[in-house]
Write an enzyme that holds these catalytic residues in place. Structure first.
Site, short mmCIF file in Angstrom:
data_model
loop_
_atom_site.label_atom_id
_atom_site.label_comp_id
_atom_site.label_asym_id
_atom_site.label_seq_id
_atom_site.Cartn_x
_atom_site.Cartn_y
_atom_site.Cartn_z
N GLU A 177 0.87 -1.18 0.00
CA GLU A 177 0.00 0.00 0.00
C GLU A 177 0.90 1.23 0.00
O GLU A 177 1.79 1.35 0.84
CB GLU A 177 -0.93 0.04 1.20
CG GLU A 177 -1.83 1.28 1.18
CD GLU A 177 -2.80 1.35 2.34
OE1 GLU A 177 -3.55 2.34 2.41
OE2 GLU A 177 -2.81 0.44 3.19
N ASN A 193 -4.36 5.08 -2.68
CA ASN A 193 -5.60 5.73 -2.25
C ASN A 193 -5.97 6.83 -3.25
O ASN A 193 -5.15 7.70 -3.57
CB ASN A 193 -5.43 6.34 -0.86
CG ASN A 193 -5.33 5.27 0.20
OD1 ASN A 193 -6.31 4.66 0.58
ND2 ASN A 193 -4.10 5.03 0.69
N GLU A 241 -7.70 2.10 -4.13
CA GLU A 241 -8.38 2.04 -2.84
C GLU A 241 -9.31 3.25 -2.69
O GLU A 241 -8.90 4.39 -2.90
CB GLU A 241 -7.37 2.03 -1.68
CG GLU A 241 -6.67 0.70 -1.51
CD GLU A 241 -6.01 0.59 -0.14
OE1 GLU A 241 -6.25 1.48 0.71
OE2 GLU A 241 -5.26 -0.38 0.08
N ASP A 266 -11.69 0.43 1.49
CA ASP A 266 -10.90 0.65 2.70
C ASP A 266 -11.82 0.97 3.89
O ASP A 266 -12.95 1.44 3.73
CB ASP A 266 -9.93 1.81 2.46
CG ASP A 266 -8.79 1.81 3.44
OD1 ASP A 266 -8.67 0.86 4.22
OD2 ASP A 266 -7.99 2.78 3.41
N GLU A 293 -6.14 -4.56 8.44
CA GLU A 293 -5.17 -3.46 8.62
C GLU A 293 -4.79 -3.36 10.10
O GLU A 293 -5.56 -3.73 10.99
CB GLU A 293 -5.78 -2.14 8.15
CG GLU A 293 -6.12 -2.08 6.67
CD GLU A 293 -6.66 -0.71 6.27
OE1 GLU A 293 -5.98 0.00 5.51
OE2 GLU A 293 -7.77 -0.35 6.73
#
Length: 820
Positions: A598, A654, A686, A717, A775
């Protein structure tokens, strides 16, 4: 003196009651001649009164004499007959009659000392004992007479005839006084509130009319005989001028404002002044020539009559309602005064009927004006009542509008304007609270606007129930409320509002919780500064996850300064390449192998050091810098993917809603990947629930479908923290579900609720054929539990902290007994 005058009047009245018929008065104009200064005969020749000259040389001693040339005209008069003369202005008067036997009966008076020899009707009366047949000569002398033109009445009357005439005048004046006084009293009593101007002018007109009538008719002599004779003439001129002026002002103020003509209005003011001045000038015979001032006075009166006629005409044309009453009362007066004016100017002979009609009309006018005023007052009262009702309606409407302007229509609390007004009056020690509901947008988007509105109403009701008395509560707009608490009640309010956090609320079969953020500060400084401090505290409460109360501290000011500095430095930093991506590995929990990364944005600031996104959150939400920063992130990520081999499955980036608006945005991302030589399957987009719930969610869904069809992975997410996750799993082409760290960190705690939530999310993902990523894994125990629950992948500090892209990928050894 008063008793003597009264006795004379009573004797006249009594004697007249016993007389059934009366002889006609003897007009002496044809039987006398005029002996005086040069010009006196010429004055008479130009008038309607026929008095010839005596043929003698002009006199130079200041005397004017009327001499009887034919005594035989008196032969039918009995003893006690009276000689009647008009009152004139003179210094001295002498009247003498010689009998056949040589005896003389005479009268001699100076100005102001006429004694009781006055008669009603503005006359001087001189009674004689001898019968008329015995009179051989009769002489009437005036010293400094104001003019022969004013010698209008010279006649002889029998005692009975004179008594009847005086009685008629006495009755007329009594009726006139009664009418004037009663009308004025009625006018003053009819309305006991605020006096209108026309009422005051009517009272002035009545008093002046009464003064004019009493002075002209000699009835002031009842009180003091010095007020008769020449002084009565002067007083009547003054009263008449002032009475005409008051009548003019009465007409000006009595008619409706919209029925007045502007030019006639100012002309009326001028005539008012002229009438008053002309009356006093006419009375000042010792300063100005009497003939000239008399004609000037009469000229002003003519102008005033013409002005009244013009004003009435204009008022009628403008549909005045009151003018007809006024006209009804004034027409007789104007007509009779016109006859008197003609008589005074010598066009008509002297006649008691005209004079008596004049004062009868004055009495009628007083009554008519009183009725007119009563009607006008009724009209005004109606207008005032209507105005009062209209004003009451307007005040009610204004109050309603004011309340509406100060009231929030949804919650019926005060609105921002009302709260701002209260804040301006607040004590500096008061506590200001800004309350912002968390996740209201998610409720609106997931369950509809109606449910969101009901939630706001419920929040308003609960806040109304917990605020102490004396507290100001308002909805400031959207999902924000303002509370202003007096200092002694602040602690109670803070305890109550903290206890309200998380309170359940059920509506339409759904149960939600009241979660909200609170910014707190005192009210020192200006209202604007207090609101700014509370807003900054509210912002920090939101930044820390919401559901909390945050008092304001000076650290927020420093943070604001830092934010301003970061915004200023951002363009330079973008150009200098100071923004970099750190990568956190995504590990397969079953094999321990790295399957992806990520990408996490960092700013390598030359002075402040390495900054994480929470440090420069202001940049991400800025309308100008935010999109540029997102482009930079995409560029860095694609560059990294193009340099790393296929051994690293993908990089998750993201995305903000700005870069996912519509099909064109999706195709633009695919084109950039093609230019960088990166296959679509190596990029994971995401999106958070906040992005999914954007007002342009349909366009975002369209962009995600294009990317997904091309092979780009889509990750959801922070799953489980919002209101609409399940709905959006159906709307969006999601490949990966990421369990929020807030659930993961509770897996090893005594309460087992987190286990069930995580188990449900994993089961849901498996059922929908989605990969599940946990996460925030920090311990071996958390990893073991997740592996046991069937979670596919994980990331967190247990595996690696974010850093530069690792080469080669990491490997995490799986220890099955770690959670032992």
């Amino acid at each position: 003196m008063f008793k003597g005058a009264l006795a004379i009047l009573l004797s006249m009245l009594i004697s007249s009651l016993g007389v059934s018929a009366h002889a006609a008065p003897v007009d002496l104009h044809a039987s006398i001649c005029l002996d005086g200064a040069a010009g006196m005969v010429e004055q008479i020749d130009h008038s309607a009164y026929s008095i010839r000259g005596c043929g003698m040389p002009p006199r130079t001693d200041g005397w004017v004499w009327l001499r009887l040339s034919d005594p035989s005209v008196l032969k039918d008069l009995p003893s006690g007959w009276s000689l009647l003369l008009d009152e004139n202005r003179f210094d001295h008067i002498t009247v003498a009659a010689t009998n056949g036997d040589g005896s003389i009966q005479s009268y001699s008076y100076s100005d102001g000392h006429v004694g009781n020899d006055w008669a009603p009707g503005g006359l001087l009366r001189f009674p004689f004992d001898s019968p008329g047949v015995e009179i051989s000569s009769l002489s009437i002398g005036f010293h400094h007479l104001d003019g022969a033109l004013f010698i209008r009445k010279v006649e002889a009357r029998t005692p009975d005839d004179e008594a009847a005439r005086s009685t008629a005048w006495l009755i007329l004046i009594g009726v006139m006084i009664g009418a004037l006084v009663s009308a004025m009293v009625y006018n003053l009593a009819i309305y006991d509130g605020r006096r209108d101007r026309f009422q005051l002018w009517y009272a002035a007109w009545t008093v002046l009319a009464l003064g004019y009538c009493l002075s002209w008719t000699n009835f002031l002599g009842i009180f003091d005989d010095r007020l008769t004779g020449p002084l009565a003439v002067r007083l009547s001129d003054c009263f008449l001028g002032a009475m005409i002026a008051a009548g003019t002002m009465l007409l000006l103020t009595l008619i409706e404002a919209d029925a007045r003509h502007r030019r006639l209005l100012w002309t009326g003011y001028v005539l008012t002044a002229l009438s008053t001045v002309a009356g006093f000038i006419a009375a000042a015979d010792m300063l100005f020539p009497p003939i000239l001032t008399d004609r000037l006075f009469n000229g002003v009166l003519i102008l005033d009559v013409l002005w009244i006629a013009a004003t009435i005409t204009v008022a009628i044309r403008r549909q005045s309602r009151i003018i007809w009453f006024f006209l009804l009362g004034w027409l007789p007066v104007i007509s009779v005064f016109a006859l008197r004016l003609a008589r005074n100017m010598g066009f008509l002979p002297q006649n008691d009927a005209i004079d008596m009609a004049s004062f009868a009309c004055v009495a009628f006018e007083s009554v008519a004006l009183s009725v007119t005023i009563a009607y006008r007052l009724r009209d005004i009262a109606r207008a005032r009542d209507n105005a009062a009702r209209t004003m009451a309606i307007m005040q009610t409407e204004a109050e309603t509008l004011r309340r509406a302007a100060m009231t929030d229509h949804l919650t019926q609390l005060g609105n921002r304007a009302a709260f701002q007004a209260a804040l301006e009056q607040a004590d500096p020690l008061s506590t200001l609270l800004l309350v912002d509901m968390d996740h209201l947008k998610s409720v609106n988007d997931s369950y509809g606007q109606e449910l969101g509105d009901n939630l706001l109403r419920h929040m308003a009701i609960r806040l109304s129930q917990i605020v102490p008395d004396g507290t100001v509560l308002a909805r400031l707009g959207g999902d924000e409320f303002g509370i202003l608490v007096p200092q002694p009640l602040a602690q109670t309010m803070l305890e109550r509002i903290d206890a309200l956090q998380g309170e359940p609320w059920s509506q339409s079969g759904r149960t939600l919780s009241l979660w909200f953020s609170v910014g707190q500060c005192d009210c020192t400084g200006s209202p604007a500064s207090a609101m700014h401090r509370a807003d900054r505290a509210l912002y920090w409460a939101k930044q820390r996850g919401g559901g909390r109360r945050q008092p304001y501290t000076l650290e927020f000011d420093r943070a604001d300064s830092l934010a301003a500095r970061l915004l200023a430095d951002a363009p330079r930093a973008l150009a200098a390449g100071e923004f970099v991506l750190y990568y956190q590995p995504l590990v397969d929990l079953q094999t321990g192998r790295q399957r992806g990364n990520e990408a996490l944005l960092r700013w390598n600031h030359p002075e402040l050091g390495l900054l994480a996104p929470p440090d420069f959150q202001i940049l991400l939400t800025d309308d100008t810098i935010g999109p540029l920063l997102q482009d930079e992130v995409i560029s860095i990520a694609l560059a990294a993917l193009s340099t790393v081999g296929d051994g690293l499955a993908y990089i998750a980036v993201n995305f903000t809603g700005v870069h996912l608006r519509g099909a064109a945005a999706g195709r633009h991302i695919l084109n950039r990947m093609q230019e960088a030589g990166v296959p679509p399957h190596r990029l994971c987009v995401e999106v958070t629930e906040g992005i999914a719930l954007d007002h342009a969610s349909d366009e975002i869904a369209e962009a995600l479908h294009i990317l997904h069809t091309a092979g780009v992975r889509i990750a959801f997410d922070d799953f489980g923290t919002g209101f609409a996750s399940l709905v959006h799993l159906l709307r969006f082409p999601v490949d990966i579900i990421k369990i929020d760290r807030s659930f993961v960190c509770q897996l090893t705690m005594p309460a087992r609720n987190a286990h069930e939530i995580v188990r449900s999310i994993i089961s849901l993902g498996k059922a929908l054929d989605k990969q599940v990523v946990a996460e925030g894994i920090e311990t071996e125990a958390q990893a073991a539990i997740l592996r046991e629950l069937g979670c596919d992948y994980g990331q967190g500090y247990l595996f690696a902290r974010p850093g530069p892209l690792l080469q080669p990928p990491i490997y995490w050894p799986v220890l099955d007994e770690s959670h032992g």
